[in-house]
Design an enzyme around this catalytic site. Structure first.
Site, PDB file in Angstrom:
ATOM      1  N   SER A  42      -0.386   8.314  -1.645  1.00 23.76           N
ATOM      2  CA  SER A  42      -0.989   7.991  -0.343  1.00 23.76           C
ATOM      3  C   SER A  42      -0.589   9.091   0.629  1.00 23.76           C
ATOM      4  O   SER A  42       0.383   9.820   0.383  1.00 23.76           O
ATOM      5  CB  SER A  42      -0.420   6.653   0.139  1.00 23.76           C
ATOM      6  OG  SER A  42      -0.719   6.439   1.511  1.00 23.76           O
ATOM      7  N   TYR A  64       6.358   0.459   1.397  1.00 27.91           N
ATOM      8  CA  TYR A  64       5.200   1.234   0.931  1.00 27.91           C
ATOM      9  C   TYR A  64       5.481   2.735   1.057  1.00 27.91           C
ATOM     10  O   TYR A  64       5.253   3.509   0.112  1.00 27.91           O
ATOM     11  CB  TYR A  64       3.980   0.833   1.766  1.00 27.91           C
ATOM     12  CG  TYR A  64       2.674   1.396   1.275  1.00 27.91           C
ATOM     13  CD1 TYR A  64       1.959   0.770   0.254  1.00 27.91           C
ATOM     14  CD2 TYR A  64       2.121   2.541   1.839  1.00 27.91           C
ATOM     15  CE1 TYR A  64       0.742   1.272  -0.197  1.00 27.91           C
ATOM     16  CE2 TYR A  64       0.916   3.054   1.408  1.00 27.91           C
ATOM     17  CZ  TYR A  64       0.219   2.415   0.393  1.00 27.91           C
ATOM     18  OH  TYR A  64      -0.987   2.917  -0.044  1.00 27.91           O
TER      19      TYR A  64
HETATM   20  P1  NAD Z   1      -7.155  -2.813  -4.148  1.00 31.01           P
HETATM   21  O1  NAD Z   1      -6.377  -3.974  -3.620  1.00 31.01           O
HETATM   22  O2  NAD Z   1      -8.629  -2.796  -3.998  1.00 31.01           O
HETATM   23  O3  NAD Z   1      -6.822  -2.611  -5.683  1.00 31.01           O
HETATM   24  C1  NAD Z   1      -5.523  -2.796  -6.201  1.00 31.01           C
HETATM   25  C2  NAD Z   1      -5.613  -2.987  -7.689  1.00 31.01           C
HETATM   26  O4  NAD Z   1      -4.292  -3.237  -8.190  1.00 31.01           O
HETATM   27  C3  NAD Z   1      -6.478  -4.195  -8.088  1.00 31.01           C
HETATM   28  O5  NAD Z   1      -7.218  -3.890  -9.260  1.00 31.01           O
HETATM   29  C4  NAD Z   1      -5.432  -5.260  -8.404  1.00 31.01           C
HETATM   30  O6  NAD Z   1      -5.895  -6.242  -9.318  1.00 31.01           O
HETATM   31  C5  NAD Z   1      -4.345  -4.394  -9.019  1.00 31.01           C
HETATM   32  N1  NAD Z   1      -3.051  -5.068  -9.052  1.00 31.01           N
HETATM   33  C6  NAD Z   1      -2.409  -5.702  -8.044  1.00 31.01           C
HETATM   34  N2  NAD Z   1      -1.259  -6.239  -8.509  1.00 31.01           N
HETATM   35  C7  NAD Z   1      -1.180  -5.918  -9.833  1.00 31.01           C
HETATM   36  C8  NAD Z   1      -0.239  -6.185 -10.867  1.00 31.01           C
HETATM   37  N3  NAD Z   1       0.868  -6.899 -10.627  1.00 31.01           N
HETATM   38  N4  NAD Z   1      -0.478  -5.710 -12.113  1.00 31.01           N
HETATM   39  C9  NAD Z   1      -1.607  -4.995 -12.365  1.00 31.01           C
HETATM   40  N5  NAD Z   1      -2.541  -4.719 -11.421  1.00 31.01           N
HETATM   41  C10 NAD Z   1      -2.314  -5.174 -10.177  1.00 31.01           C
HETATM   42  O7  NAD Z   1      -6.472  -1.523  -3.485  1.00 31.01           O
HETATM   43  P2  NAD Z   1      -7.002  -0.032  -3.248  1.00 31.01           P
HETATM   44  O8  NAD Z   1      -7.214   0.117  -1.796  1.00 31.01           O
HETATM   45  O9  NAD Z   1      -8.065   0.332  -4.177  1.00 31.01           O
HETATM   46  O10 NAD Z   1      -5.670   0.788  -3.604  1.00 31.01           O
HETATM   47  C11 NAD Z   1      -5.443   1.392  -4.864  1.00 31.01           C
HETATM   48  C12 NAD Z   1      -4.281   2.370  -4.730  1.00 31.01           C
HETATM   49  O11 NAD Z   1      -4.594   3.343  -3.742  1.00 31.01           O
HETATM   50  C13 NAD Z   1      -2.972   1.725  -4.298  1.00 31.01           C
HETATM   51  O12 NAD Z   1      -1.887   2.318  -4.989  1.00 31.01           O
HETATM   52  C14 NAD Z   1      -2.903   2.050  -2.820  1.00 31.01           C
HETATM   53  O13 NAD Z   1      -1.585   2.080  -2.346  1.00 31.01           O
HETATM   54  C15 NAD Z   1      -3.548   3.413  -2.792  1.00 31.01           C
HETATM   55  N6  NAD Z   1      -4.117   3.795  -1.492  1.00 31.01           N
HETATM   56  C16 NAD Z   1      -5.152   3.109  -0.939  1.00 31.01           C
HETATM   57  C17 NAD Z   1      -5.676   3.512   0.285  1.00 31.01           C
HETATM   58  C18 NAD Z   1      -6.850   2.830   0.930  1.00 31.01           C
HETATM   59  O14 NAD Z   1      -7.204   3.182   2.066  1.00 31.01           O
HETATM   60  N7  NAD Z   1      -7.520   1.901   0.291  1.00 31.01           N
HETATM   61  C19 NAD Z   1      -5.110   4.620   0.931  1.00 31.01           C
HETATM   62  C20 NAD Z   1      -4.045   5.292   0.341  1.00 31.01           C
HETATM   63  C21 NAD Z   1      -3.559   4.876  -0.876  1.00 31.01           C
END
Ligand code: NAD
Length: 278
Positions: A160, A173
């Protein structure tokens, strides 16, 4: 007839872009959001994909079918709960049994909790470190021996912008994501001589269903229009004032997984509209 000819042409064009034909990829947390976008891009590039994450069985089945039908690759699903290291290792072992190897590991699953340090629940700290950092270590450890033996591996960690800079109220985080960037560098050094690369993608705000929900929630809470929420609340630190997209994450993951990125390792690549240039 015209339509069929057009489709054939598109298929040929797509085949030419299949940089990852025949590769085997695990994408953690790929039942939604960025993980699903990356899984789709890898599949479109020809990789067989193992999806993972939480979600309703029929939704997951629908996603598998949709991806398989649109790309022709094999799309499997593993329901390992990555909070549990034993399940994380078992997911890798099952993939190796099914496909013979893992070429690409995308550590993407992650959760968030926002609270000041003095009010931050210990259980949330443990859960965020457990999933966002420790699971990355356990999955990496599980694939590493095979990748090194075969002299090919691509480990892509979705960190991130918070792996590079901090924001208040996100102690666990930010700590976990900085940890992922550090772990990525160590992984890169240990894999460098045997063509196993490790890189971290560091997104700013990415447009996902979760973010869409936040826009509406914040608009209601502050009684301001959606456009203002996007510009002044969510994207306050993102100079281009645009969400990144899951397609952008997917395209970068495909590139990092390809032979063309063989010399790119140990990096933390911001995809954040200039956030970390501040
Ligand atoms: P999201 O909530 O849409 O997806 C998260 C995924 O992780 C889902 O498929 C969920 O089922 C899975 N998950 C949660 N707990 C779990 C567990 N215990 N075991 C296995 N799978 C599990 O989130 P996102 O926004 O797509 O984020 C994905 C990644 O990107 C994360 O690591 C997040 O920190 C990072 N990120 C997201 C953003 C953003 O703006 N969306 C920005 C920077 C970083």
């Amino acid at each position: 007839m015209n339509q069929i000819q057009t489709m054939t042409k598109l298929d040929d064009a797509t085949r030419l872009q299949r940089l990852l034909a025949g590769k085997v990829a695990i994408v953690t947390g790929s039942t939604s959001g960025i993980g699903l976008g990356i899984a789709r891009a890898l599949a479109e590039a020809g990789a067989n994909v193992v999806l993972n994450g939480l979600g309703r069985a029929d939704d997951v089945q629908q996603t598998r079918e949709m991806l398989h039908q649109s790309t022709g690759v094999t799309v499997a699903f593993d329901n390992a709960n990555l909070m549990n290291p034993v399940e994380t290792v078992a997911m890798v072992e099952r993939t190796e049994e099914m496909f013979g190897r893992v070429d690409i590991l995308v550590n993407n699953a992650g959760i968030q909790h926002v609270a000041p340090i003095e009010a931050f629940p210990d259980s949330k700290w443990d859960a965020i470190i457990g999933l966002n950092l420790s699971a990355v270590f356990h999955a990496t450890k599980a694939v590493f021996t095979g990748m090194k033996l075969r002299k090919f591996g691509r480990i892509i960690n979705v960190a991130s912008a918070h792996g590079l800079v901090a924001s208040p109220f996100k102690s666990a985080y930010v700590a976990a994501k900085h940890g992922v960037v550090g772990l990525t560098k160590v992984t890169a050094l240990e894999g460098a001589e045997v063509n196993v690369t490790a890189n971290a993608i560091c997104p700013g705000y990415v447009y996902t269903p979760l973010v869409e929900k936040q826009i509406d929630d914040q608009a209601r809470t502050h009684n301001i229009p959606r456009e203002q929420v996007i510009r002044d609340v969510l994207l306050v630190n993102q100079p281009n004032k645009k969400f990144a997209t899951v397609e952008e994450m997917g395209a970068l993951a495909v590139f990092l997984a390809s032979d063309m990125a063989a010399s790119i390792t140990g990096t933390a690549l911001p995809v954040d509209g200039g956030w970390t240039a501040h």
